[in-house]
Write a protein that holds these residues in place. Structure first.
Motif, mmCIF file in Angstrom:
data_model
loop_
_atom_site.group_PDB
_atom_site.id
_atom_site.type_symbol
_atom_site.label_atom_id
_atom_site.label_comp_id
_atom_site.label_asym_id
_atom_site.label_seq_id
_atom_site.Cartn_x
_atom_site.Cartn_y
_atom_site.Cartn_z
ATOM 1 N N LEU A 330 -4.438 2.674 0.753
ATOM 2 C CA LEU A 330 -4.092 1.298 1.090
ATOM 3 C C LEU A 330 -3.166 1.246 2.303
ATOM 4 O O LEU A 330 -3.274 0.335 3.139
ATOM 5 C CB LEU A 330 -3.437 0.611 -0.113
ATOM 6 C CG LEU A 330 -3.102 -0.873 0.041
ATOM 7 C CD1 LEU A 330 -4.350 -1.676 0.413
ATOM 8 C CD2 LEU A 330 -2.487 -1.413 -1.242
ATOM 9 N N VAL A 331 -2.275 2.215 2.433
ATOM 10 C CA VAL A 331 -1.429 2.291 3.631
ATOM 11 C C VAL A 331 -2.307 2.434 4.866
ATOM 12 O O VAL A 331 -2.116 1.744 5.879
ATOM 13 C CB VAL A 331 -0.443 3.471 3.540
ATOM 14 C CG1 VAL A 331 0.363 3.595 4.834
ATOM 15 C CG2 VAL A 331 0.486 3.301 2.349
ATOM 16 N N THR A 332 -3.295 3.313 4.798
ATOM 17 C CA THR A 332 -4.192 3.529 5.928
ATOM 18 C C THR A 332 -5.023 2.290 6.218
ATOM 19 O O THR A 332 -5.274 1.948 7.377
ATOM 20 C CB THR A 332 -5.121 4.724 5.653
ATOM 21 O OG1 THR A 332 -4.342 5.809 5.170
ATOM 22 C CG2 THR A 332 -5.859 5.152 6.900
ATOM 23 N N ASP A 333 -5.465 1.590 5.168
ATOM 24 C CA ASP A 333 -6.230 0.358 5.346
ATOM 25 C C ASP A 333 -5.458 -0.679 6.156
ATOM 26 O O ASP A 333 -6.030 -1.409 6.969
ATOM 27 C CB ASP A 333 -6.567 -0.274 3.988
ATOM 28 C CG ASP A 333 -7.485 0.578 3.138
ATOM 29 O OD1 ASP A 333 -8.215 1.410 3.706
ATOM 30 O OD2 ASP A 333 -7.475 0.403 1.903
ATOM 31 N N LEU A 334 -4.164 -0.737 5.927
ATOM 32 C CA LEU A 334 -3.353 -1.827 6.471
ATOM 33 C C LEU A 334 -2.677 -1.491 7.791
ATOM 34 O O LEU A 334 -2.173 -2.387 8.458
ATOM 35 C CB LEU A 334 -2.284 -2.228 5.448
ATOM 36 C CG LEU A 334 -2.811 -2.718 4.095
ATOM 37 C CD1 LEU A 334 -1.651 -2.947 3.131
ATOM 38 C CD2 LEU A 334 -3.634 -3.979 4.259
ATOM 39 N N ALA A 335 -2.651 -0.211 8.175
ATOM 40 C CA ALA A 335 -1.934 0.197 9.390
ATOM 41 C C ALA A 335 -2.875 0.240 10.589
ATOM 42 O O ALA A 335 -4.048 0.617 10.472
ATOM 43 C CB ALA A 335 -1.299 1.568 9.190
ATOM 44 N N ALA A 336 -2.372 -0.142 11.754
ATOM 45 C CA ALA A 336 -3.125 0.018 12.991
ATOM 46 C C ALA A 336 -3.253 1.508 13.320
ATOM 47 O O ALA A 336 -2.407 2.322 12.939
ATOM 48 C CB ALA A 336 -2.418 -0.707 14.134
ATOM 49 N N ALA A 337 -4.319 1.851 14.042
ATOM 50 C CA ALA A 337 -4.611 3.263 14.296
ATOM 51 C C ALA A 337 -3.480 3.973 15.027
ATOM 52 O O ALA A 337 -3.191 5.146 14.755
ATOM 53 C CB ALA A 337 -5.899 3.394 15.102
ATOM 54 N N ASP A 338 -2.820 3.286 15.956
ATOM 55 C CA ASP A 338 -1.769 3.929 16.734
ATOM 56 C C ASP A 338 -0.391 3.762 16.111
ATOM 57 O O ASP A 338 0.622 4.057 16.735
ATOM 58 C CB ASP A 338 -1.757 3.408 18.181
ATOM 59 C CG ASP A 338 -1.531 1.910 18.262
ATOM 60 O OD1 ASP A 338 -1.602 1.235 17.207
ATOM 61 O OD2 ASP A 338 -1.289 1.406 19.377
ATOM 62 N N GLU A 339 -0.341 3.290 14.872
ATOM 63 C CA GLU A 339 0.930 3.127 14.173
ATOM 64 C C GLU A 339 0.918 3.848 12.828
ATOM 65 O O GLU A 339 1.776 3.607 11.976
ATOM 66 C CB GLU A 339 1.232 1.633 13.959
ATOM 67 C CG GLU A 339 1.399 0.872 15.256
ATOM 68 C CD GLU A 339 1.440 -0.637 15.051
ATOM 69 O OE1 GLU A 339 1.342 -1.068 13.880
ATOM 70 O OE2 GLU A 339 1.547 -1.367 16.046
ATOM 71 N N ARG A 340 -0.048 4.737 12.631
ATOM 72 C CA ARG A 340 -0.189 5.372 11.326
ATOM 73 C C ARG A 340 0.956 6.321 11.018
ATOM 74 O O ARG A 340 1.327 6.489 9.863
ATOM 75 C CB ARG A 340 -1.529 6.120 11.259
ATOM 76 C CG ARG A 340 -2.724 5.181 11.158
ATOM 77 C CD ARG A 340 -4.020 5.942 11.275
ATOM 78 N NE ARG A 340 -5.172 5.039 11.167
ATOM 79 C CZ ARG A 340 -6.401 5.363 11.539
ATOM 80 N NH1 ARG A 340 -6.623 6.570 12.081
ATOM 81 N NH2 ARG A 340 -7.379 4.501 11.406
ATOM 82 N N GLY A 341 1.502 6.969 12.062
ATOM 83 C CA GLY A 341 2.630 7.856 11.820
ATOM 84 C C GLY A 341 3.814 7.103 11.236
ATOM 85 O O GLY A 341 4.447 7.548 10.283
ATOM 86 N N VAL A 342 4.109 5.936 11.822
ATOM 87 C CA VAL A 342 5.200 5.121 11.309
ATOM 88 C C VAL A 342 4.851 4.578 9.927
ATOM 89 O O VAL A 342 5.691 4.543 9.025
ATOM 90 C CB VAL A 342 5.518 3.968 12.279
ATOM 91 C CG1 VAL A 342 6.437 2.955 11.617
ATOM 92 C CG2 VAL A 342 6.167 4.522 13.534
ATOM 93 N N ALA A 343 3.594 4.143 9.747
ATOM 94 C CA ALA A 343 3.184 3.588 8.455
ATOM 95 C C ALA A 343 3.305 4.627 7.347
ATOM 96 O O ALA A 343 3.845 4.344 6.269
ATOM 97 C CB ALA A 343 1.759 3.069 8.539
ATOM 98 N N MET A 344 2.799 5.834 7.604
ATOM 99 C CA MET A 344 2.907 6.874 6.587
ATOM 100 C C MET A 344 4.354 7.333 6.447
ATOM 101 O O MET A 344 4.799 7.680 5.353
ATOM 102 C CB MET A 344 1.997 8.060 6.928
ATOM 103 C CG MET A 344 2.003 9.174 5.871
ATOM 104 S SD MET A 344 1.636 8.601 4.186
ATOM 105 C CE MET A 344 -0.119 8.247 4.317
#
Length: 408
Positions: A330-344
């Motif tokens: 769900l984190v990956t679903d909601l995060a923009a591709a270039d912001e995944r490091g921050v999201a995770m």
């Protein structure tokens, strides 16, 4: 196996190794802190275990490092547009931290407060290797649930094998798990260089990345569940370990096997459960799974014998496998591709805070009111968060891709 499948397998192996190294320490935690200089009589008045406080602070110190640096690693990686150099550096520095802790008994002049500072450093470095490897899995194509399922099975297998093997190593020498962890993290530093770095080529300023995360408040939904789920893991790592040894007279090796009753099914079912969440969505696995997960925790605390406790731990492991990959996906679903490091990084920050809560809340409640009360508090919290989130899931499931619709 496809090229993507091979990369996924290598990254999952890195995640496995980091978690395996971490869990090596847990079954013999009371013996280890004594070896590192903790005073046996430093626990708070009324504590159910003379080593509860020292063990708690040793575990808390690592996750204090996690909390302080998990966001730093994610932001730095996204800003640089690269993952691999950060993972290598973090793994080698984490190995140095474990090695320094292993040398403490031979030096003999470092107070336990100094040991805790070393533990903070080791945690700050280790979280970089763990969180950014998870982000590299997020960067892969192939389905978010599938990739997070691979991460989940690596986490579960690392914990399932790390706990019993750590118990055996403790029987040989309480410091042996530290030596093994240092060696394995050194291996991680080399292993991650064998896969391509797929970080998005575009980068943003750190403030812009952080601001974009703030503009996606929906991420607080998986973060909240990640917090509570990791709180449960932290609870079992500390309070559960000491509970099994106190209530059933288990030694560290047997305690490791008891923890494996949870982590083995948790590991083996992560990948298929991740695929399942790609097909049916995230709502049912997260909400229903969390309610049942909390009930399972209560069942472990109420178990009258080792056998029934082991069966309950297996059930909790199955339910944990249902919840974990769906929450990470769900984190990956909601995060923009270039912001995944921050999201995770944010997800792992929430998880690290959850671990801290599991140690501190679980340890404090157990110390003052006993193990039964601690199980009720932690299991009840798991149930409560799911019930509170039901309306939010129902409202967002029709608006946000990933909550109820299949993923590619």
């Amino acid at each position: 196996m496809t090229r993507t499948g091979r990369v996924r397998a290598v990254l999952a192996a890195v995640v496995f190794t980091v978690l395996f190294s971490q869990l090596l320490l847990y079954p013999g935690i009371a013996d280890l802190v004594t070896e590192l200089g903790a005073e046996p009589g430093t626990s708070t008045e009324g504590s159910v275990s003379p080593q509860l406080d020292a063990s708690m602070w040793f575990l808390v110190a690592e996750f204090a490092g996690y909390v302080a640096f998990v966001g730093v690693w994610g932001v730095a990686s996204d800003a640089a547009g690269r993952r691999t150099p950060f993972v290598v550096g973090a793994a080698l520095a984490g190995a140095a931290g474990y090695a320094a802790l292993a040398l403490v008994p031979t030096i003999g002049s470092i107070p336990f407060g100094g040991v805790l500072l070393l533990r903070v450093f080791q945690g700050a470095m280790t979280i970089g290797a763990f969180s950014l490897t998870m982000t590299m899995l997020m960067d892969l194509e192939g389905g978010h649930g599938t990739n997070m399922g691979a991460a989940g099975i690596a986490i579960g297998l690392g914990a399932a094998l790390g706990a019993p093997i750590g118990g055996r190593l403790t029987a040989v020498d309480p410091v042996a798990p530290l030596v093994a962890a240092a060696t394995l993290l050194t291996v991680v530093g080399g292993l991650v260089t064998t896969v391509p770095d797929r970080a998005p080529s575009s980068t943003r300023a750190w403030r812009a990345i952080i601001r974009s995360v703030r503009e996606r408040p929906i991420l607080t939904l998986p973060y909240a569940f990640g917090f509570v789920d990791r709180m449960t893991a932290g609870f079992f790592a500390l309070v559960g370990t000491l509970y099994f040894q106190s209530a059933f007279g288990l030694d560290p090796a047997a305690t490791g096997l008891m923890l494996a009753c949870f982590f083995a099914p948790f590991a083996l079912l992560q990948y298929p459960m991740g695929i399942l969440s790609d097909r049916i969505g995230r709502t049912i696995p997260i909400v229903v799974g969390s309610i049942c997960f909390g009930a399972g925790i209560l069942a472990v605390g109420a178990a009258p014998s080792v056998a029934t406790a082991a069966v309950a731990m297996v059930g909790v492991g199955v339910l944990g496998a249902l919840v974990s990959p769906a929450t990470m996906a769900l984190v990956t679903d909601l995060a923009a591709a270039d912001e995944r490091g921050v999201a995770m990084g944010g997800f792992n920050l929430a998880g690290s805070l959850g671990f801290l809560a599991g140690f501190v809340v679980g340890g404090t409640v157990a110390g003052w009111w006993g193990y039964d009360a601690a199980f009720v508090v932690v299991g009840g919290t798991e149930i409560a968060i799911a019930l509170v989130a039901v309306p939010l899931f129902l409202r967002l499931s029709t608006e946000t891709e990933g909550l109820s619709s299949p993923q590619s």
